[in-house]
Design a protein around this motif. Structure first.
Motif, PDB file in Angstrom:
ATOM      1  N   ARG A 156       0.844  -1.207   0.000  1.00 43.36           N
ATOM      2  CA  ARG A 156       0.000   0.000   0.000  1.00 43.36           C
ATOM      3  C   ARG A 156       0.867   1.240   0.000  1.00 43.36           C
ATOM      4  O   ARG A 156       1.963   1.255   0.549  1.00 43.36           O
ATOM      5  N   VAL A 157       0.325   2.289  -0.557  1.00 43.76           N
ATOM      6  CA  VAL A 157       0.991   3.590  -0.515  1.00 43.76           C
ATOM      7  C   VAL A 157       1.105   3.982   0.950  1.00 43.76           C
ATOM      8  O   VAL A 157       0.129   3.859   1.703  1.00 43.76           O
ATOM      9  N   PRO A 158       2.268   4.439   1.398  1.00 43.59           N
ATOM     10  CA  PRO A 158       2.433   4.789   2.816  1.00 43.59           C
ATOM     11  C   PRO A 158       1.455   5.871   3.273  1.00 43.59           C
ATOM     12  O   PRO A 158       1.156   6.809   2.529  1.00 43.59           O
ATOM     13  N   ASP A 159       0.979   5.730   4.503  1.00 40.64           N
ATOM     14  CA  ASP A 159       0.135   6.761   5.112  1.00 40.64           C
ATOM     15  C   ASP A 159       0.932   8.052   5.205  1.00 40.64           C
ATOM     16  O   ASP A 159       2.154   8.031   5.371  1.00 40.64           O
ATOM     17  N   GLY A 160       0.250   9.164   5.104  1.00 42.27           N
ATOM     18  CA  GLY A 160       0.906  10.458   5.224  1.00 42.27           C
ATOM     19  C   GLY A 160       1.712  10.857   4.007  1.00 42.27           C
ATOM     20  O   GLY A 160       2.578  11.727   4.088  1.00 42.27           O
ATOM     21  N   SER A 161       1.430  10.220   2.862  1.00 42.93           N
ATOM     22  CA  SER A 161       2.200  10.515   1.646  1.00 42.93           C
ATOM     23  C   SER A 161       1.497  11.534   0.753  1.00 42.93           C
ATOM     24  O   SER A 161       1.886  11.717  -0.388  1.00 42.93           O
ATOM     25  N   GLY A 162       0.465  12.174   1.269  1.00 43.97           N
ATOM     26  CA  GLY A 162      -0.221  13.195   0.494  1.00 43.97           C
ATOM     27  C   GLY A 162      -1.431  12.658  -0.230  1.00 43.97           C
ATOM     28  O   GLY A 162      -1.864  11.526  -0.006  1.00 43.97           O
ATOM     29  N   THR A 163      -1.966  13.489  -1.105  1.00 43.68           N
ATOM     30  CA  THR A 163      -3.131  13.103  -1.895  1.00 43.68           C
ATOM     31  C   THR A 163      -2.926  13.587  -3.322  1.00 43.68           C
ATOM     32  O   THR A 163      -2.074  14.431  -3.594  1.00 43.68           O
ATOM     33  N   GLY A 164      -3.732  13.068  -4.213  1.00 46.76           N
ATOM     34  CA  GLY A 164      -3.679  13.481  -5.611  1.00 46.76           C
ATOM     35  C   GLY A 164      -2.573  12.786  -6.385  1.00 46.76           C
ATOM     36  O   GLY A 164      -1.888  11.889  -5.887  1.00 46.76           O
ATOM     37  N   ARG A 165      -2.411  13.215  -7.623  1.00 47.94           N
ATOM     38  CA  ARG A 165      -1.412  12.622  -8.518  1.00 47.94           C
ATOM     39  C   ARG A 165      -0.018  12.943  -7.991  1.00 47.94           C
ATOM     40  O   ARG A 165       0.334  14.110  -7.805  1.00 47.94           O
ATOM     41  N   ARG A 166       0.802  11.889  -7.769  1.00 52.54           N
ATOM     42  CA  ARG A 166       2.111  12.105  -7.182  1.00 52.54           C
ATOM     43  C   ARG A 166       3.001  10.874  -7.324  1.00 52.54           C
ATOM     44  O   ARG A 166       2.526   9.776  -7.604  1.00 52.54           O
ATOM     45  N   ILE A 167       4.275  11.112  -7.100  1.00 47.47           N
ATOM     46  CA  ILE A 167       5.268  10.050  -6.971  1.00 47.47           C
ATOM     47  C   ILE A 167       5.569   9.954  -5.486  1.00 47.47           C
ATOM     48  O   ILE A 167       5.813  10.969  -4.834  1.00 47.47           O
ATOM     49  N   VAL A 168       5.532   8.742  -4.936  1.00 44.34           N
ATOM     50  CA  VAL A 168       5.852   8.544  -3.524  1.00 44.34           C
ATOM     51  C   VAL A 168       7.125   7.701  -3.460  1.00 44.34           C
ATOM     52  O   VAL A 168       7.217   6.655  -4.101  1.00 44.34           O
ATOM     53  N   TYR A 169       8.102   8.187  -2.690  1.00 48.76           N
ATOM     54  CA  TYR A 169       9.382   7.486  -2.535  1.00 48.76           C
ATOM     55  C   TYR A 169       9.598   7.195  -1.061  1.00 48.76           C
ATOM     56  O   TYR A 169       9.688   8.114  -0.251  1.00 48.76           O
ATOM     57  N   SER A 170       9.643   5.912  -0.690  1.00 45.67           N
ATOM     58  CA  SER A 170       9.879   5.500   0.688  1.00 45.67           C
ATOM     59  C   SER A 170      11.357   5.167   0.861  1.00 45.67           C
ATOM     60  O   SER A 170      11.869   4.235   0.225  1.00 45.67           O
ATOM     61  N   LEU A 171      12.031   5.932   1.723  1.00 42.81           N
ATOM     62  CA  LEU A 171      13.451   5.700   1.983  1.00 42.81           C
ATOM     63  C   LEU A 171      13.678   4.341   2.640  1.00 42.81           C
ATOM     64  O   LEU A 171      14.574   3.599   2.249  1.00 42.81           O
ATOM     65  N   GLU A 189      11.674   1.608   2.701  1.00 42.45           N
ATOM     66  CA  GLU A 189      11.294   0.457   1.874  1.00 42.45           C
ATOM     67  C   GLU A 189      12.050   0.399   0.557  1.00 42.45           C
ATOM     68  O   GLU A 189      11.930  -0.586  -0.177  1.00 42.45           O
ATOM     69  N   LYS A 190      12.772   1.478   0.223  1.00 43.92           N
ATOM     70  CA  LYS A 190      13.472   1.572  -1.068  1.00 43.92           C
ATOM     71  C   LYS A 190      12.488   1.249  -2.191  1.00 43.92           C
ATOM     72  O   LYS A 190      12.724   0.395  -3.042  1.00 43.92           O
ATOM     73  N   ARG A 191      11.362   1.968  -2.172  1.00 45.01           N
ATOM     74  CA  ARG A 191      10.262   1.690  -3.090  1.00 45.01           C
ATOM     75  C   ARG A 191       9.640   2.996  -3.550  1.00 45.01           C
ATOM     76  O   ARG A 191       9.588   3.968  -2.823  1.00 45.01           O
ATOM     77  N   VAL A 192       9.139   2.975  -4.799  1.00 42.17           N
ATOM     78  CA  VAL A 192       8.451   4.113  -5.396  1.00 42.17           C
ATOM     79  C   VAL A 192       7.052   3.674  -5.805  1.00 42.17           C
ATOM     80  O   VAL A 192       6.856   2.544  -6.259  1.00 42.17           O
ATOM     81  N   TRP A 193       6.075   4.572  -5.637  1.00 43.70           N
ATOM     82  CA  TRP A 193       4.706   4.371  -6.096  1.00 43.70           C
ATOM     83  C   TRP A 193       4.363   5.502  -7.059  1.00 43.70           C
ATOM     84  O   TRP A 193       4.693   6.659  -6.788  1.00 43.70           O
ATOM     85  N   LEU A 194       3.676   5.190  -8.136  1.00 39.19           N
ATOM     86  CA  LEU A 194       3.123   6.190  -9.037  1.00 39.19           C
ATOM     87  C   LEU A 194       1.628   6.200  -8.775  1.00 39.19           C
ATOM     88  O   LEU A 194       0.939   5.208  -9.052  1.00 39.19           O
ATOM     89  N   VAL A 195       1.132   7.293  -8.214  1.00 37.00           N
ATOM     90  CA  VAL A 195      -0.258   7.383  -7.768  1.00 37.00           C
ATOM     91  C   VAL A 195      -0.992   8.394  -8.640  1.00 37.00           C
ATOM     92  O   VAL A 195      -0.531   9.527  -8.792  1.00 37.00           O
ATOM     93  N   ASP A 196      -2.131   7.985  -9.200  1.00 40.30           N
ATOM     94  CA  ASP A 196      -2.874   8.910 -10.067  1.00 40.30           C
ATOM     95  C   ASP A 196      -3.826   9.788  -9.251  1.00 40.30           C
ATOM     96  O   ASP A 196      -3.916   9.658  -8.027  1.00 40.30           O
TER      97      ASP A 196
END
Length: 186
Positions: free
Chosen positions: A61-76, A78-85
């Motif tokens: 799942r996209v980490p909590d507290g990562s914002g809202t809307g279209r964005r790139i989320v980078y977890s230091l 987890e060394k993971r990126v999410w592309l969220v629309d």
């Protein structure tokens, strides 16, 4: 002299024969082997401990507290990126290999992009997406041109490259236009 069949009888006979043939083929196909999906792992000459965790069959799942809307989320962590629309759906998630300099948690925007260059570690890279700077080092997502995805070489130099597999770099390049929000979380 043999009797001649009407044309509708020929069409009916051909149709019945075709349906029978398709049915036989379908039954045979159902009894045969079925392929199963496998996940491809990157080839790398780096040590096993340096490789990111393989992608799970159910994306994290996209980490909590990562914002809202279209964005790139980078977890230091987890060394993971999410592309969220914009509808909050995850379009893609993948693991990455961070450089030696990581951005602080916070919200950034894609400031510029470069199709290809040579990384500070001497590797030819492409799909470079700059979004932060720390201690005088630019932080950017990228992938190796040759498709290899080792972590950036540990030469003692400060590197801000966040490397990924080539397919992930291509997807991020299409998604991360200038002005796109990037949220960095722990």
């Amino acid at each position: 002299m043999p009797a001649r069949l009407p044309s509708w009888a020929w069409v009916t006979g051909l149709t019945v024969g075709a349906i029978a043939a398709v049915t036989v083929l379908a039954v045979q196909a159902d009894r045969g082997p079925h392929p199963t999906a496998t996940s491809a792992k990157p080839s790398t000459s780096a040590s096993v401990g340096a490789q990111p965790t393989p992608t799970a069959s159910v994306p994290p799942r996209v980490p909590d507290g990562s914002g809202t809307g279209r964005r790139i989320v980078y977890s230091l962590g987890e060394k993971r990126v999410w592309l969220v629309d914009a509808s909050e759906a995850t379009r893609r998630t993948f693991t990455v290999w961070p450089g030696t300099v990581s951005p602080d948690p916070g919200t950034y925007t894609v400031s510029s992009r470069n199709e290809a260059t040579t990384g500070s570690d001497g590797v030819q890279i492409e799909h470079i997406i700059y979004f932060a700077a720390k201690s005088g080092v630019s932080v950017a997502f990228s992938n190796a041109v040759d498709g290899a995805s080792p972590p950036p070489a540990d030469s003692g130099a400060k590197t801000g490259g966040v490397r990924m597999r080539k397919a992930d770099g291509t997807a991020l390049w299409a998604f991360g236009t200038v002005g796109t929000s990037v949220t960095v979380v722990r």
